[in-house]
Design a protein around this motif. Structure first.
Motif, PDB file in Angstrom:
ATOM      1  N   GLU A 109       0.821  -1.205   0.000  1.00 59.07           N
ATOM      2  CA  GLU A 109       0.000   0.000   0.000  1.00 59.07           C
ATOM      3  C   GLU A 109       0.861   1.263   0.000  1.00 59.07           C
ATOM      4  O   GLU A 109       0.526   2.259  -0.653  1.00 59.07           O
ATOM      5  CB  GLU A 109      -0.968  -0.052   1.180  1.00 59.07           C
ATOM      6  CG  GLU A 109      -2.003  -1.163   0.993  1.00 59.07           C
ATOM      7  CD  GLU A 109      -2.851  -1.429   2.224  1.00 59.07           C
ATOM      8  OE1 GLU A 109      -2.692  -0.714   3.230  1.00 59.07           O
ATOM      9  OE2 GLU A 109      -3.678  -2.365   2.159  1.00 59.07           O
ATOM     10  N   VAL A 110       1.962   1.227   0.716  1.00 60.57           N
ATOM     11  CA  VAL A 110       2.889   2.360   0.705  1.00 60.57           C
ATOM     12  C   VAL A 110       3.438   2.568  -0.711  1.00 60.57           C
ATOM     13  O   VAL A 110       3.533   3.707  -1.206  1.00 60.57           O
ATOM     14  CB  VAL A 110       4.037   2.144   1.707  1.00 60.57           C
ATOM     15  CG1 VAL A 110       5.180   3.117   1.456  1.00 60.57           C
ATOM     16  CG2 VAL A 110       3.532   2.295   3.137  1.00 60.57           C
ATOM     17  N   GLU A 111       3.791   1.475  -1.389  1.00 63.72           N
ATOM     18  CA  GLU A 111       4.315   1.584  -2.754  1.00 63.72           C
ATOM     19  C   GLU A 111       3.278   2.197  -3.695  1.00 63.72           C
ATOM     20  O   GLU A 111       3.609   3.039  -4.536  1.00 63.72           O
ATOM     21  CB  GLU A 111       4.740   0.204  -3.260  1.00 63.72           C
ATOM     22  CG  GLU A 111       5.983  -0.346  -2.570  1.00 63.72           C
ATOM     23  CD  GLU A 111       6.237  -1.798  -2.909  1.00 63.72           C
ATOM     24  OE1 GLU A 111       5.429  -2.386  -3.672  1.00 63.72           O
ATOM     25  OE2 GLU A 111       7.241  -2.352  -2.431  1.00 63.72           O
ATOM     26  N   ALA A 112       2.012   1.765  -3.565  1.00 59.11           N
ATOM     27  CA  ALA A 112       0.945   2.301  -4.425  1.00 59.11           C
ATOM     28  C   ALA A 112       0.725   3.789  -4.170  1.00 59.11           C
ATOM     29  O   ALA A 112       0.532   4.578  -5.111  1.00 59.11           O
ATOM     30  CB  ALA A 112      -0.344   1.522  -4.192  1.00 59.11           C
ATOM     31  N   LEU A 113       0.751   4.186  -2.904  1.00 61.94           N
ATOM     32  CA  LEU A 113       0.557   5.595  -2.559  1.00 61.94           C
ATOM     33  C   LEU A 113       1.711   6.452  -3.071  1.00 61.94           C
ATOM     34  O   LEU A 113       1.496   7.524  -3.653  1.00 61.94           O
ATOM     35  CB  LEU A 113       0.403   5.738  -1.042  1.00 61.94           C
ATOM     36  CG  LEU A 113      -0.922   5.223  -0.465  1.00 61.94           C
ATOM     37  CD1 LEU A 113      -0.789   4.950   1.023  1.00 61.94           C
ATOM     38  CD2 LEU A 113      -2.045   6.236  -0.720  1.00 61.94           C
ATOM     39  N   ARG A 114       2.920   5.987  -2.887  1.00 57.13           N
ATOM     40  CA  ARG A 114       4.078   6.753  -3.351  1.00 57.13           C
ATOM     41  C   ARG A 114       4.085   6.878  -4.870  1.00 57.13           C
ATOM     42  O   ARG A 114       4.491   7.908  -5.414  1.00 57.13           O
ATOM     43  CB  ARG A 114       5.365   6.097  -2.857  1.00 57.13           C
ATOM     44  CG  ARG A 114       5.614   6.323  -1.371  1.00 57.13           C
ATOM     45  CD  ARG A 114       6.834   5.592  -0.878  1.00 57.13           C
ATOM     46  NE  ARG A 114       7.120   5.912   0.520  1.00 57.13           N
ATOM     47  CZ  ARG A 114       7.951   5.211   1.290  1.00 57.13           C
ATOM     48  NH1 ARG A 114       8.583   4.147   0.791  1.00 57.13           N
ATOM     49  NH2 ARG A 114       8.144   5.571   2.541  1.00 57.13           N
ATOM     50  N   ALA A 115       3.630   5.827  -5.558  1.00 55.75           N
ATOM     51  CA  ALA A 115       3.562   5.890  -7.023  1.00 55.75           C
ATOM     52  C   ALA A 115       2.587   6.954  -7.482  1.00 55.75           C
ATOM     53  O   ALA A 115       2.713   7.491  -8.595  1.00 55.75           O
ATOM     54  CB  ALA A 115       3.160   4.524  -7.578  1.00 55.75           C
ATOM     55  N   ALA A 116       1.612   7.276  -6.625  1.00 54.89           N
ATOM     56  CA  ALA A 116       0.626   8.319  -6.949  1.00 54.89           C
ATOM     57  C   ALA A 116       1.028   9.672  -6.398  1.00 54.89           C
ATOM     58  O   ALA A 116       0.244  10.632  -6.458  1.00 54.89           O
ATOM     59  CB  ALA A 116      -0.739   7.908  -6.390  1.00 54.89           C
ATOM     60  N   GLY A 117       2.232   9.755  -5.851  1.00 57.56           N
ATOM     61  CA  GLY A 117       2.715  11.028  -5.335  1.00 57.56           C
ATOM     62  C   GLY A 117       2.284  11.337  -3.918  1.00 57.56           C
ATOM     63  O   GLY A 117       2.372  12.481  -3.478  1.00 57.56           O
ATOM     64  N   VAL A 118       1.834  10.311  -3.196  1.00 58.29           N
ATOM     65  CA  VAL A 118       1.370  10.496  -1.816  1.00 58.29           C
ATOM     66  C   VAL A 118       2.376   9.847  -0.872  1.00 58.29           C
ATOM     67  O   VAL A 118       2.712   8.663  -1.024  1.00 58.29           O
ATOM     68  CB  VAL A 118      -0.018   9.852  -1.608  1.00 58.29           C
ATOM     69  CG1 VAL A 118      -0.460   9.997  -0.149  1.00 58.29           C
ATOM     70  CG2 VAL A 118      -1.034  10.466  -2.562  1.00 58.29           C
ATOM     71  N   GLU A 119       2.855  10.601   0.091  1.00 56.33           N
ATOM     72  CA  GLU A 119       3.780  10.051   1.089  1.00 56.33           C
ATOM     73  C   GLU A 119       2.996   9.747   2.365  1.00 56.33           C
ATOM     74  O   GLU A 119       2.591  10.650   3.095  1.00 56.33           O
ATOM     75  CB  GLU A 119       4.907  11.028   1.400  1.00 56.33           C
ATOM     76  CG  GLU A 119       5.972  10.459   2.334  1.00 56.33           C
ATOM     77  CD  GLU A 119       6.644   9.202   1.786  1.00 56.33           C
ATOM     78  OE1 GLU A 119       6.927   8.295   2.586  1.00 56.33           O
ATOM     79  OE2 GLU A 119       6.885   9.135   0.547  1.00 56.33           O
ATOM     80  N   PRO A 120       2.751   8.454   2.671  1.00 54.79           N
ATOM     81  CA  PRO A 120       1.945   8.103   3.832  1.00 54.79           C
ATOM     82  C   PRO A 120       2.751   8.126   5.134  1.00 54.79           C
ATOM     83  O   PRO A 120       3.984   8.104   5.119  1.00 54.79           O
ATOM     84  CB  PRO A 120       1.493   6.675   3.523  1.00 54.79           C
ATOM     85  CG  PRO A 120       2.620   6.117   2.700  1.00 54.79           C
ATOM     86  CD  PRO A 120       3.156   7.275   1.895  1.00 54.79           C
TER      87      PRO A 120
END
Length: 268
Positions: A109-120
């Motif tokens: 999920e972290v990888e998917a968020l970062r790929a969308a420009g979101v840093e969780p």
């Protein structure tokens, strides 16, 4: 420049929160604050109702259940929903049982968020592999019995190959390691066979803990060669943690060992 349009765009955020094994009192303060401040919560199936109740009254609760052996929300759908809600400006909390980074798919999920420009942000929770034995008074690294711990999943990813239980057994036996097995109930027969084949003694003590920290918690203690039979006889199911190793011997001193363990003290 259209300042009205620019100022109306809200900045979303995402926090992956470990809800722990179920008891809400085991939440960290940081986790409780994140839950209370969320506008949208994506909640796993194993998160207790008492933990979800900490959400703000106006928060939107989205159930994205994932439980072994049952129909689950596809992981790809969860990741797309996380990204969509954050980009829509929501304060998203992904509420996961245990710890997000211990067999919780938090890394994906972290990888998917970062790929969308979101840093969780990630907030740790107490993983069931620690909470379950602690409920029985079993220290995973009692220095008289173990020099380390191996956290292992009994449920391998499709196409990812089978776990080499014999190799794990040989390693645990040689290095004096405790084995903590998540999601191993359906494969208990194969796990037992593999660990015995790999050289763990038949009398190796084992504990199985179901629904750790909750009011309906159940457990059984047995020898390794009785693991599958005891699970069947006691009708133990998921979610459970299997703890294998000499650290479980301490249960005898506490008077916790039930009928299946009478030969446990007669160690070869």
């Amino acid at each position: 420049m259209n300042t009205a349009t620019t100022s109306s765009v809200r900045a979303g955020s995402c926090t992956l929160v470990g809800a722990g094994p179920g008891d809400p009192e085991l939440l960290t303060l940081k986790a409780a604050r994140a839950i209370a401040s969320a506008s949208v919560l994506l909640v796993d199936d194993l998160v207790s109702d008492e933990v979800v109740a900490l959400a703000a009254p106006g928060a939107r609760i989205v159930r994205v259940g994932k439980r072994g052996g049952c129909r689950s929300t596809p992981q790809a759908f969860i990741e797309k929903l996380l990204v969509a809600e954050v980009l829509a400006g929501e304060r998203v909390v992904r509420l996961k049982g245990g710890d997000p980074f211990i067999f919780g798919r938090g890394g994906e999920e972290v990888e998917a968020l970062r790929a969308a420009g979101v840093e969780p942000v990630v907030v740790n929770g107490i993983t069931a592999g620690l909470a379950a034995p602690t409920q029985l008074g079993v220290p995973l690294t009692h220095r008289a019995h173990a020099q380390g711990v191996l956290l292992v999943t009994g449920h391998t990813q499709p196409g990812g190959g089978q776990t080499d239980w014999a190799l794990l057994a040989a390693t645990a036996h040689a290095a004096r390691l405790t084995l903590v097995i998540y999601m191993g109930m359906r494969g208990a027969r194969d796990i037992q066979h593999g660990l015995l084949t790999g050289g763990l003694p038949t009398h190796t003590p084992v504990a199985v803990v179901q629904h750790a920290t909750l009011a309906h918690q159940r457990h059984a203690v047995m020898r390794l060669d009785a693991l599958h039979a005891t699970i069947e006889r006691e009708a133990l199911g998921s979610p459970s943690v299997i703890v294998v190793g000499d650290v479980v011997q301490g249960l005898q001193a506490l008077g916790e060992a039930p009928a299946p363990v009478p030969a446990l003290a007669a160690r070869a």
